[in-house]
Design an enzyme around this catalytic site. Structure first.
Site, short mmCIF file in Angstrom:
data_model
loop_
_atom_site.label_atom_id
_atom_site.label_comp_id
_atom_site.label_asym_id
_atom_site.label_seq_id
_atom_site.Cartn_x
_atom_site.Cartn_y
_atom_site.Cartn_z
N TYR A 25 0.84 -1.19 0.00
CA TYR A 25 0.00 0.00 0.00
C TYR A 25 0.88 1.24 0.00
O TYR A 25 1.91 1.28 0.67
CB TYR A 25 -0.87 0.03 1.26
CG TYR A 25 -1.94 -1.04 1.31
CD1 TYR A 25 -2.74 -1.30 0.20
CD2 TYR A 25 -2.16 -1.76 2.47
CE1 TYR A 25 -3.73 -2.27 0.27
CE2 TYR A 25 -3.16 -2.72 2.54
CZ TYR A 25 -3.94 -2.97 1.42
OH TYR A 25 -4.92 -3.92 1.47
N HIS A 185 -11.19 4.23 6.34
CA HIS A 185 -9.99 3.43 6.11
C HIS A 185 -9.53 2.67 7.35
O HIS A 185 -8.50 1.99 7.30
CB HIS A 185 -8.86 4.32 5.56
CG HIS A 185 -9.11 4.76 4.16
ND1 HIS A 185 -9.79 5.93 3.86
CD2 HIS A 185 -8.83 4.19 2.97
CE1 HIS A 185 -9.90 6.04 2.55
NE2 HIS A 185 -9.33 5.01 1.98
N ARG A 215 -4.98 7.89 -8.81
CA ARG A 215 -4.21 6.75 -8.32
C ARG A 215 -4.90 5.49 -8.80
O ARG A 215 -6.03 5.55 -9.30
CB ARG A 215 -4.09 6.75 -6.79
CG ARG A 215 -5.42 6.56 -6.08
CD ARG A 215 -5.27 6.68 -4.58
NE ARG A 215 -4.46 5.61 -4.01
CZ ARG A 215 -4.94 4.47 -3.51
NH1 ARG A 215 -6.25 4.24 -3.52
NH2 ARG A 215 -4.15 3.55 -3.00
N ASN A 217 -5.93 1.36 -7.64
CA ASN A 217 -5.99 0.33 -6.62
C ASN A 217 -6.38 -0.95 -7.36
O ASN A 217 -6.87 -0.88 -8.49
CB ASN A 217 -7.01 0.69 -5.54
CG ASN A 217 -6.93 -0.27 -4.37
OD1 ASN A 217 -5.85 -0.79 -4.05
ND2 ASN A 217 -8.06 -0.55 -3.75
N LYS A 312 -7.87 -8.17 0.82
CA LYS A 312 -8.40 -8.05 -0.54
C LYS A 312 -9.36 -9.19 -0.89
O LYS A 312 -9.98 -9.18 -1.94
CB LYS A 312 -7.25 -8.01 -1.56
CG LYS A 312 -6.49 -6.69 -1.57
CD LYS A 312 -5.43 -6.68 -2.65
CE LYS A 312 -4.63 -5.37 -2.64
NZ LYS A 312 -5.41 -4.20 -3.11
C1 HEM Z 1 -4.92 9.26 -1.92
C2 HEM Z 1 -6.09 8.83 -1.55
C3 HEM Z 1 -6.39 7.45 -1.03
C4 HEM Z 1 -5.56 6.43 -0.62
C5 HEM Z 1 -4.03 6.42 -0.58
C6 HEM Z 1 -6.41 5.32 -0.24
C7 HEM Z 1 -5.94 4.08 0.19
C8 HEM Z 1 -6.71 2.97 0.38
C9 HEM Z 1 -6.22 1.64 0.58
C10 HEM Z 1 -4.75 1.24 0.64
C11 HEM Z 1 -7.29 0.82 0.70
C12 HEM Z 1 -7.25 -0.71 0.84
C13 HEM Z 1 -7.46 -1.24 -0.55
C14 HEM Z 1 -7.27 -2.74 -0.76
O1 HEM Z 1 -6.79 -3.48 0.08
O2 HEM Z 1 -7.60 -3.18 -1.89
C15 HEM Z 1 -8.46 1.64 0.60
C16 HEM Z 1 -9.74 1.18 0.69
C17 HEM Z 1 -10.84 2.01 0.65
N1 HEM Z 1 -10.86 3.35 0.36
FE1 HEM Z 1 -9.30 4.53 0.04
N2 HEM Z 1 -7.71 5.67 -0.40
C18 HEM Z 1 -7.74 6.96 -0.87
C19 HEM Z 1 -8.86 7.70 -1.15
C20 HEM Z 1 -10.12 7.33 -0.83
C21 HEM Z 1 -11.27 8.21 -0.89
C22 HEM Z 1 -11.25 9.68 -1.28
C23 HEM Z 1 -12.33 7.47 -0.52
C24 HEM Z 1 -13.73 7.98 -0.45
C25 HEM Z 1 -14.42 8.00 0.61
C26 HEM Z 1 -11.85 6.13 -0.22
C27 HEM Z 1 -12.62 5.06 0.17
C28 HEM Z 1 -12.16 3.79 0.41
C29 HEM Z 1 -13.02 2.68 0.76
C30 HEM Z 1 -14.53 2.74 0.93
C31 HEM Z 1 -12.20 1.56 0.92
C32 HEM Z 1 -12.65 0.15 1.32
C33 HEM Z 1 -12.67 0.11 2.83
C34 HEM Z 1 -13.34 -1.13 3.35
O3 HEM Z 1 -12.84 -2.25 3.10
O4 HEM Z 1 -14.38 -0.99 4.02
N3 HEM Z 1 -10.50 6.10 -0.43
N4 HEM Z 1 -8.09 2.95 0.39
#
Ligand code: HEM
Length: 347
Positions: A25, A185, A215, A217, A312
């Site tokens: 990550y 998160h 970015r 994912n 994941k």
């Molecule tokens: C630079 C911005 C961001 C970074 C570095 C980031 C990083 C991450 C990472 C590392 C994960 C885990 C993904 C995986 O294992 O496949 C994740 C999950 C997630 N992110 Fe972000 N994210 C960002 C922006 C956002 C934004 C703006 C939202 C909107 C609300 C968001 C919503 C989520 C959600 C809903 C999950 C899934 C969480 C769960 O499992 O319940 N992310 N993100």
């Protein structure tokens, strides 16, 4: 589930996510709006992306929304942000696809939106809900393949206070709406310890209008199934067990590398941040047709730490996926290895 990936442009425009043989990550953001060359083609030249799945994915979104209205929410204080998001997305579409999408100002100050692909012509007055057939975010999300979340900034924090999300990868928009960025998160392993999410939070708070970032994912999905939300777990969860027992040909056809291209855009009028999530899927039997993608994906999966693979949701089949990809080395590489082995054995 949408149709097959027979269209070669889906491979050419696939946003292959791995920049190294090892994945961790990170706050992997970069300025958006410019194309990225891959060994198979190019992606990322536009902020919104319309491809050959446009109609079928929008039809699927409509079905999901009709079945479950919790996928669409706009908290009352986000009304202005919803208008801003709609207008910004119309501008992005019109810029990217001028032959089929147009946003024009009428002499009386109202606007005309035309989407020739869907046969939509809509006159509206910016900010006047009565001039649209639907709530503005819902209206435009019927015309983009992206899922959309709108974040409000207050008290030095970002809150996910509006959105239309029909293609969530193992999370629930209905559950998360109203939560802060840091709360959302909370369940992600490692990221708190490593500071990834706090850095991302600071970055998002400083985003400026007219300077979008993006970015990627990734995860994996069984079948070309876009809606793998928590709500639908009973439909897709059992596939993770089932896939362990299928033959190799079925495995390569069913297991998809799923990539999200995520854009972060500060909306100029409302000050909200728009988060776009565009989902792409490529089955492993197509990943192997691009040799550098086959090799790198095999290496990443084989090396991926168990806590990340578990989060994941791929822990049960990632070893087989790595082995499946590894076993599909092009024949000349295998032949070269065989030759060197024979030479070695002969001394
Ligand atoms: C630079 C911005 C961001 C970074 C570095 C980031 C990083 C991450 C990472 C590392 C994960 C885990 C993904 C995986 O294992 O496949 C994740 C999950 C997630 N992110 Fe972000 N994210 C960002 C922006 C956002 C934004 C703006 C939202 C909107 C609300 C968001 C919503 C989520 C959600 C809903 C999950 C899934 C969480 C769960 O499992 O319940 N992310 N993100």
């Amino acid at each position: 589930m949408t149709g097959a990936t027979a269209d070669p442009s889906l491979l050419e425009r696939f946003p292959f996510p791995f920049v190294d043989d090892r994945y961790r990550y990170s706050t992997n953001v970069e300025p958006a709006g410019h194309g990225l060359q891959t060994v198979a083609g190019l992606w990322g030249d536009t902020v919104v992306d319309v491809d050959s799945e446009y109609r079928s994915e929008l039809a699927e979104r409509a079905v999901v929304l009709a079945d479950d209205p919790s996928r669409h929410a706009v908290l009352p204080h986000m009304r202005q942000a919803a208008w801003d998001a709609m207008f910004t997305l119309m501008r992005e579409l019109a810029t990217a696809y001028p032959d089929s999408m147009r946003l024009t100002r009428c002499p009386d100050g109202s606007w005309r939106w035309e989407n020739d692909i869907l046969g939509v012509t809509q006159d509206f007055v910016y900010g006047d809900d009565t001039t649209l057939p639907a709530e503005p975010l819902g209206f435009i999300c019927g015309q983009v393949q992206e899922d959309v979340v709108l974040l409000d900034q207050r008290n030095e924090q970002m809150f996910a206070d509006a959105g239309v999300v029909t293609f969530a990868a193992d999370w629930s928009f209905g559950f998360d709406v109203g939560m802060s960025f840091l709360e959302i998160h909370g369940p992600v392993p490692r990221v708190r310890r490593e500071g990834v999410i706090t850095r991302a939070h600071e970055f998002i708070k400083r985003l400026q209008p007219h300077a979008p970032y993006r970015r990627t994912n990734w995860t994996m999905t069984i079948g070309r199934r876009l809606d793998v939300s928590t709500e639908r777990y009973p439909d897709w969860g059992p596939d993770r067990e089932m896939i362990q027992h299928v033959d190799d040909e079925t495995f390569g056809r069913m297991v998809h590398l799923r990539v999200e291209v995520q854009h972060l855009i500060r909306l100029a009028d409302s000050g909200a941040v728009m988060f776009l999530i565009r989902t792409y899927m490529l089955p492993l039997d197509q990943v192997v047709t691009v040799e550098p993608w086959r090799r790198r994906t095999a290496d990443v999966l084989a090396e991926l730490p168990s806590d990340i693979a578990d989060y994941k949701g791929i822990i049960k089949y990632r070893d087989r996926a790595a082995a499946w990809l590894e076993a599909r080395k092009p024949s000349e590489i295998i032949a070269a290895q065989d030759d060197s082995m024979i030479a070695y054995l002969r001394g």
